[in-house]
Design an enzyme around this catalytic site. Structure first.
Site, PDB file in Angstrom:
ATOM      1  N   HIS A 128       0.854  -1.193   0.000  1.00  0.00           N
ATOM      2  CA  HIS A 128       0.000   0.000   0.000  1.00  0.00           C
ATOM      3  C   HIS A 128       0.893   1.247   0.000  1.00  0.00           C
ATOM      4  CE1 HIS A 128      -3.577   2.388   0.715  1.00  0.00           C
ATOM      5  NE2 HIS A 128      -2.857   3.084   1.581  1.00  0.00           N
ATOM      6  N   GLU A 161      -9.062  -9.086   7.719  1.00  0.00           N
ATOM      7  CA  GLU A 161     -10.452  -8.879   7.294  1.00  0.00           C
ATOM      8  C   GLU A 161     -10.801  -7.397   7.116  1.00  0.00           C
ATOM      9  OE1 GLU A 161      -9.401 -10.693   9.823  1.00  0.00           O
ATOM     10  OE2 GLU A 161      -9.930 -12.747   9.249  1.00  0.00           O
TER      11      GLU A 161
HETATM   12  C1  GAR Z   1       1.124   0.714  -6.355  1.00  0.00           C
HETATM   13  O1  GAR Z   1       1.642   1.962  -6.000  1.00  0.00           O
HETATM   14  C2  GAR Z   1       0.471   0.063  -5.156  1.00  0.00           C
HETATM   15  O2  GAR Z   1       1.067   0.390  -3.948  1.00  0.00           O
HETATM   16  C3  GAR Z   1      -0.913   0.644  -5.226  1.00  0.00           C
HETATM   17  O3  GAR Z   1      -1.236   0.633  -6.588  1.00  0.00           O
HETATM   18  C4  GAR Z   1      -0.038   0.863  -7.351  1.00  0.00           C
HETATM   19  C5  GAR Z   1       0.011  -0.162  -8.452  1.00  0.00           C
HETATM   20  O4  GAR Z   1       0.892   0.238  -9.455  1.00  0.00           O
HETATM   21  N1  GAR Z   1      -1.844  -0.130  -4.463  1.00  0.00           N
HETATM   22  C6  GAR Z   1      -2.876   0.388  -3.830  1.00  0.00           C
HETATM   23  O5  GAR Z   1      -3.146   1.570  -3.839  1.00  0.00           O
HETATM   24  C7  GAR Z   1      -3.720  -0.618  -3.074  1.00  0.00           C
HETATM   25  N2  GAR Z   1      -4.616   0.036  -2.166  1.00  0.00           N
HETATM   26  P1  GAR Z   1       1.262  -0.755 -10.650  1.00  0.00           P
HETATM   27  O6  GAR Z   1      -0.045  -1.255 -11.271  1.00  0.00           O
HETATM   28  O7  GAR Z   1       2.060   0.113 -11.592  1.00  0.00           O
HETATM   29  O8  GAR Z   1       2.074  -1.881 -10.051  1.00  0.00           O
END
Ligand code: GAR
Length: 211
Positions: A128, A161
């Site tokens: 995250h 969860e």
């Molecule tokens: C990443 O920065 C990840 O931490 C975030 O989405 C991006 C995916 O990038 N995840 C979240 O926000 C989950 N809540 P990518 O598709 O280029 O790997």
């Protein structure tokens, strides 16, 4: 088994953990992980890439690395109240059929139900883009900027969860630069994530995480 987590077995590069990566978008984190695993034998190997949309650009990274890459979209014909769990049943079936041992969420933007979490708890990891418990949810960078945070970062954690909750395995701080916009901050945090996530999976898959 503290907190109900059942961790993966302790693996070796000769007998790596078989992992699946779940994505929703471009998959830059998936690409970094696949490159890391390609560089030399690791104690984890990606055997399945699964997206919740056929349009997820990241599916191409999996195919390029000769990893089975499939999309499992929401089953729209099923009525709305049952759709989420029905979707997760389809995903779960794919994971079981491929004999997956660890599920790695990498930009997977759907919130998983307790039904799915209970089946994978301890073998379900997420990254995250904030220093949890600060700024959970889908707009972590925007929320950090709106709050005027001078430092944010990224967190790798076991999934429980609740949303963006669960045992924290690793965190890295990233300074927010003066005048930085959401996109620039996101890109800089991603570069840190691309190093932190594979290394944290090394620890988890080689038995170096204890509860
Ligand atoms: C990443 O920065 C990840 O931490 C975030 O989405 C991006 C995916 O990038 N995840 C979240 O926000 C989950 N809540 P990518 O598709 O280029 O790997």
């Amino acid at each position: 088994m503290r907190l109900g987590y059942a961790l993966p077995r302790s693996a070796t590069p000769e007998d790596p953990i078989r992992l699946a990566v779940l994505i929703s978008g471009g998959g830059s984190g998936l690409e970094a992980l696949l490159n890391y695993q390609h560089d030399q034998p690791r104690c984890h190997r990606t055997i399945l890439v699964l997206a919740d949309s056929p349009h997820a650009g990241g599916l191409e990274h999996g195919s390029r690395h000769s990893v089975k890459s499939v999309s499992v979209p929401l089953p729209m014909k099923i009525n709305k109240s049952e759709r989420r769990v029905a979707h997760e049943h389809l995903i779960h079936d794919e994971l079981v059929a491929a004999d997956v041992e660890l599920v790695v969420l990498s930009g997977y933007m759907r919130i998983l139900t307790p039904w799915f979490v209970s089946r994978w708890k301890g073998r379900l990891v997420n990254i995250h883009p904030s220093l949890l418990p600060d700024f959970p949810g889908a707009h972590a960078h925007r929320d950090a900027l709106a709050a005027g945070a001078s430092v944010t970062g990224c967190t790798v954690h076991l999934v429980d969860e609740h949303v963006d909750s669960g045992l924290i395995l690793a965190q890295r701080q990233v300074e927010v630069l003066p005048g930085e916009d959401e996109e620039a901050l996101q890109e800089r945090i991603k570069r840190i994530e691309h190093v932190l996530y594979p290394k944290t999976l090394d620890r988890l898959c080689s038995g170096q995480v204890s509860l």
